[in-house]
Design an enzyme around this catalytic site. Structure first.
Site, PDB file in Angstrom:
ATOM      1  N   SER A   1       0.825  -1.217   0.000  1.00 42.72           N
ATOM      2  CA  SER A   1       0.000   0.000   0.000  1.00 42.72           C
ATOM      3  C   SER A   1       0.851   1.255   0.000  1.00 42.72           C
ATOM      4  CB  SER A   1      -0.866   0.060   1.260  1.00 42.72           C
ATOM      5  OG  SER A   1      -1.588  -1.099   1.438  1.00 42.72           O
TER       6      SER A   1
ATOM      7  N   HIS B   1      -0.873  -2.783  -7.282  1.00 45.64           N
ATOM      8  CA  HIS B   1      -1.647  -2.452  -6.083  1.00 45.64           C
ATOM      9  C   HIS B   1      -3.141  -2.593  -6.375  1.00 45.64           C
ATOM     10  CE1 HIS B   1      -2.776   0.921  -3.002  1.00 45.64           C
ATOM     11  NE2 HIS B   1      -2.977  -0.279  -2.505  1.00 45.64           N
TER      12      HIS B   1
ATOM     13  N   GLU C   1      -3.468  -0.055  -9.312  1.00 49.33           N
ATOM     14  CA  GLU C   1      -2.417   0.961  -9.452  1.00 49.33           C
ATOM     15  C   GLU C   1      -1.093   0.263  -9.775  1.00 49.33           C
ATOM     16  OE1 GLU C   1      -1.840   3.126  -5.686  1.00 49.33           O
ATOM     17  OE2 GLU C   1      -1.953   4.959  -6.898  1.00 49.33           O
TER      18      GLU C   1
ATOM     19  N   ASN D   1      -3.060   5.924  -1.577  1.00 53.10           N
ATOM     20  CA  ASN D   1      -2.948   5.980  -0.118  1.00 53.10           C
ATOM     21  C   ASN D   1      -2.364   7.275   0.392  1.00 53.10           C
ATOM     22  OD1 ASN D   1      -4.228   3.653   0.826  1.00 53.10           O
ATOM     23  ND2 ASN D   1      -2.596   2.454  -0.075  1.00 53.10           N
TER      24      ASN D   1
HETATM   25  N1  LIG Z   1      -6.434  -4.456   3.221  1.00 53.79           N
HETATM   26  C1  LIG Z   1      -6.494  -3.572   2.236  1.00 53.79           C
HETATM   27  O1  LIG Z   1      -7.498  -2.872   2.037  1.00 53.79           O
HETATM   28  C2  LIG Z   1      -5.321  -3.434   1.292  1.00 53.79           C
HETATM   29  C3  LIG Z   1      -5.514  -2.775   0.075  1.00 53.79           C
HETATM   30  C4  LIG Z   1      -4.458  -2.674  -0.828  1.00 53.79           C
HETATM   31  C5  LIG Z   1      -3.220  -3.207  -0.492  1.00 53.79           C
HETATM   32  N2  LIG Z   1      -3.051  -3.839   0.705  1.00 53.79           N
HETATM   33  C6  LIG Z   1      -1.726  -4.432   0.997  1.00 53.79           C
HETATM   34  O2  LIG Z   1      -1.789  -5.812   0.717  1.00 53.79           O
HETATM   35  C7  LIG Z   1      -0.928  -6.527   1.600  1.00 53.79           C
HETATM   36  C8  LIG Z   1      -1.722  -7.569   2.357  1.00 53.79           C
HETATM   37  O3  LIG Z   1      -2.738  -6.921   3.096  1.00 53.79           O
HETATM   38  P1  LIG Z   1      -3.991  -7.737   3.677  1.00 53.79           P
HETATM   39  O4  LIG Z   1      -5.026  -6.729   4.005  1.00 53.79           O
HETATM   40  O5  LIG Z   1      -4.319  -8.888   2.794  1.00 53.79           O
HETATM   41  O6  LIG Z   1      -3.370  -8.304   5.042  1.00 53.79           O
HETATM   42  P2  LIG Z   1      -3.882  -9.533   5.923  1.00 53.79           P
HETATM   43  O7  LIG Z   1      -3.374  -9.272   7.285  1.00 53.79           O
HETATM   44  O8  LIG Z   1      -5.343  -9.778   5.701  1.00 53.79           O
HETATM   45  O9  LIG Z   1      -3.123 -10.785   5.253  1.00 53.79           O
HETATM   46  C9  LIG Z   1      -1.719 -10.890   5.232  1.00 53.79           C
HETATM   47  C10 LIG Z   1      -1.377 -12.363   5.155  1.00 53.79           C
HETATM   48  O10 LIG Z   1       0.015 -12.490   4.879  1.00 53.79           O
HETATM   49  C11 LIG Z   1       0.447 -13.633   5.569  1.00 53.79           C
HETATM   50  N3  LIG Z   1       1.904 -13.641   5.654  1.00 53.79           N
HETATM   51  C12 LIG Z   1       2.719 -13.003   6.522  1.00 53.79           C
HETATM   52  N4  LIG Z   1       4.014 -13.302   6.251  1.00 53.79           N
HETATM   53  C13 LIG Z   1       4.001 -14.133   5.178  1.00 53.79           C
HETATM   54  C14 LIG Z   1       5.006 -14.815   4.427  1.00 53.79           C
HETATM   55  N5  LIG Z   1       6.288 -14.682   4.740  1.00 53.79           N
HETATM   56  N6  LIG Z   1       4.642 -15.583   3.403  1.00 53.79           N
HETATM   57  C15 LIG Z   1       3.328 -15.725   3.069  1.00 53.79           C
HETATM   58  N7  LIG Z   1       2.330 -15.121   3.755  1.00 53.79           N
HETATM   59  C16 LIG Z   1       2.672 -14.340   4.790  1.00 53.79           C
HETATM   60  C17 LIG Z   1      -0.265 -13.553   6.918  1.00 53.79           C
HETATM   61  O11 LIG Z   1      -0.243 -14.792   7.579  1.00 53.79           O
HETATM   62  C18 LIG Z   1      -1.660 -13.106   6.461  1.00 53.79           C
HETATM   63  O12 LIG Z   1      -2.507 -14.219   6.210  1.00 53.79           O
HETATM   64  C19 LIG Z   1      -0.253  -5.468   2.493  1.00 53.79           C
HETATM   65  O13 LIG Z   1       0.969  -5.103   1.932  1.00 53.79           O
HETATM   66  C20 LIG Z   1      -1.263  -4.317   2.431  1.00 53.79           C
HETATM   67  O14 LIG Z   1      -0.670  -3.077   2.700  1.00 53.79           O
HETATM   68  C21 LIG Z   1      -4.074  -3.984   1.600  1.00 53.79           C
END
Ligand SMILES: NC(=O)c1ccc[n+]([C@@H]2O[C@H](COP(=O)([O-])OP(=O)(O)OC[C@H]3O[C@@H](n4cnc5c(N)ncnc54)[C@H](O)[C@@H]3O)[C@@H](O)[C@H]2O)c1
Length: 285
Positions: free
Chosen positions: A122, A143, A155, A193
Site C-alpha cells: 500500500s 496495487h 495501481e 494511499n
Molecule cells: N487491506 C487492504 O485494504 C489493502 C488494500 C491494498 C493493499 N493492501 C496491501 O496488501 C498486503 C496484504 O494486506 P492484507 O489486508 O491482505 O493483510 P492480511 O493481514 O489480511 O493478510 C496478510 C497475510 O500475509 C500472511 N503472511 C505473513 N508473512 C508471510 C510470508 N512470509 N509468506 C506468506 N504469507 C505471509 C499472513 O499470515 C496473512 O494471512 C499489504 O501489503 C497491504 O498493505 C491492503
C-alpha cells in the site's frame, strides 16, 4: 516475457488481499498457487474465496460450473517451493518492509530469473523491496484495491529500476483480469494511499474529538461527498493494522501531517483490527 506466456501465478499471503487476488486470477483462467505461513491461514483464504464465489453465483454473475473450474485452478500451500513453476508472483503479505524483503529474497532463489515479482504494498517503496533481489528490473508494484473481486482499479507502481517490459506486462495482466490501471511513481503512498490515509485518520480524529458520532461521521461523508463508505467503515474494511502501518510509513517519509490518529493505535493495540477480527470501530459477526 509476454502476457501470453503467463499461465501460472503465485500469490504470497492468503489474507484479505491475497485471497481476493488469487480468486480473480483463477476466475480469469490462470492457475494459481497461493502461499501463506500456516495451514490455517491458507484454509481461511480458500474459505473466503468459496464465500465470495458463492455471492457471485447468487447475484447471477457466474454459474456453478465456473465456481468449480475456478476452485480447481487454485492450490493452497505453506511451501514456498511450490511457486517454482510460476511465471509471475504477486506478493500480498503483511505491510512490513523486513517481511517483504525476506520474501523477495526467498522468491529470488525459488523462481526462474525472468519471473516478474510484483508487490501489492500500500505504501512501501518498490525500489527498496526490489533491492533484496538481483532482478530489480522485474520488480513492480501491482496495487489491487479491496475487495479485489469487486473493485475495478489497479495501481501500477514503477520503481527506480522497474523495466518497461515489466510495466507493460502487469498492465496487460490487470486488463486481462477485467481491471483498469493507472500508474504512479514510487513515492510514499503512491496516488491512492497518499490521499486516502490522511482522510481516514482525520475521520478517526474527528470521532475521537467528539465532532460527531461514528455513524454520523460516516453518513456525513457518504452523503455529503458521494463516497460509498465513510472513513471509519472503510478503515474497518481495510484493516486497522494495515491503516496504522501505512500511516506510520507515510509519516516517516512525508512528515507529521500523516501521523496516525491516537485512537487508531489504541484500537490496534487492543486487537480490534476491523472486519477481519470481528470488531473495529463497529462490530461484525
Ligand atoms: N487491506 C487492504 O485494504 C489493502 C488494500 C491494498 C493493499 N493492501 C496491501 O496488501 C498486503 C496484504 O494486506 P492484507 O489486508 O491482505 O493483510 P492480511 O493481514 O489480511 O493478510 C496478510 C497475510 O500475509 C500472511 N503472511 C505473513 N508473512 C508471510 C510470508 N512470509 N509468506 C506468506 N504469507 C505471509 C499472513 O499470515 C496473512 O494471512 C499489504 O501489503 C497491504 O498493505 C491492503
Amino acid at each position: 516475457m509476454t502476457i501470453e506466456s503467463v499461465e501460472r501465478i503465485g500469490v504470497i499471503g492468503a489474507g484479505t488481499m491475497g485471497n481476493g487476488i488469487a480468486q480473480v486470477c483463477a476466475l480469469n483462467g490462470y492457475e494459481v498457487v497461493m502461499r501463506d505461513i500456516e495451514d490455517e491461514f491458507v484454509e481461511n483464504g480458500i474459505e473466503a474465496i468459496d464465500d465470495s464465489l458463492g455471492r457471485f453465483v447468487s447475484k447471477g454473475r457466474i454459474d456453478e460450473s465456473e465456481v468449480e473450474a475456478t476452485k480447481g485452478r487454485i492450490t493452497g500451500t505453506t511451501d514456498l517451493d511450490d511457486l517454482a513453476d510460476c511465471e509471475l508472483v504477486i506478493e500480498a503479505a503483511v505491510e512490513k518492509m523486513e517481511v517483504k524483503q525476506e520474501i523477495f529474497a526467498d522468491l529470488e532463489t525459488v523462481t526462474d530469473e525472468d519471473v516478474i515479482l510484483a508487490t501489492n504494498t500500500s505504501t512501501l517503496s518498490i525500489t527498496t523491496i526490489a533491492s533484496a533481489t538481483d532482478r530489480e528490473e522485474r520488480v513492480v508494484g501491482l496495487h489491487f484495491m479491496n475487495p479485489v473481486p469487486i473493485m475495478e482499479g489497479v495501481e501500477v507502481v514503477v520503481g527506480e529500476k522497474t523495466g518497461a517490459e515489466t510495466i507493460d506486462l502487469v498492465h496487460a495482466l490487470a486488463t486481462d483480469l477485467g481491471k483498469t490501471t493507472w500508474e504512479s511513481d514510487d513515492k510514499p503512498g503512491f496516488v491512492t494511499n497518499r490521499i486516502l490515509m490522511p482522510w481516514i485518520n482525520e475521520g478517526i480524529r474527528a470521532y475521537d474529538e467528539g465532532v460527531a458520532s461514528k455513524e454520523d461521521i460516516d453518513t456525513g461523508m457518504e452523503l455529503g461527498t458521494n463516497v460509498p463508505m465513510g472513513p471509519l467503515t472503510l478503515a474497518d474494511h481495510i484493516g486497522l493494522d494495515i491503516c496504522l502501518d501505512a500511516s506510520e510509513t507515510l509519516s516517516e517519509e512525508l512528515g507529521d501531517r500523516y501521523k496516525p490518529a491516537y485512537l487508531l493505535k489504541r484500537k490496534v493495540d487492543a486487537g480490534d483490527l476491523g472486519k477481519k477480527s470481528g470488531a473495529g470501530f463497529y462490530e461484525y459477526d
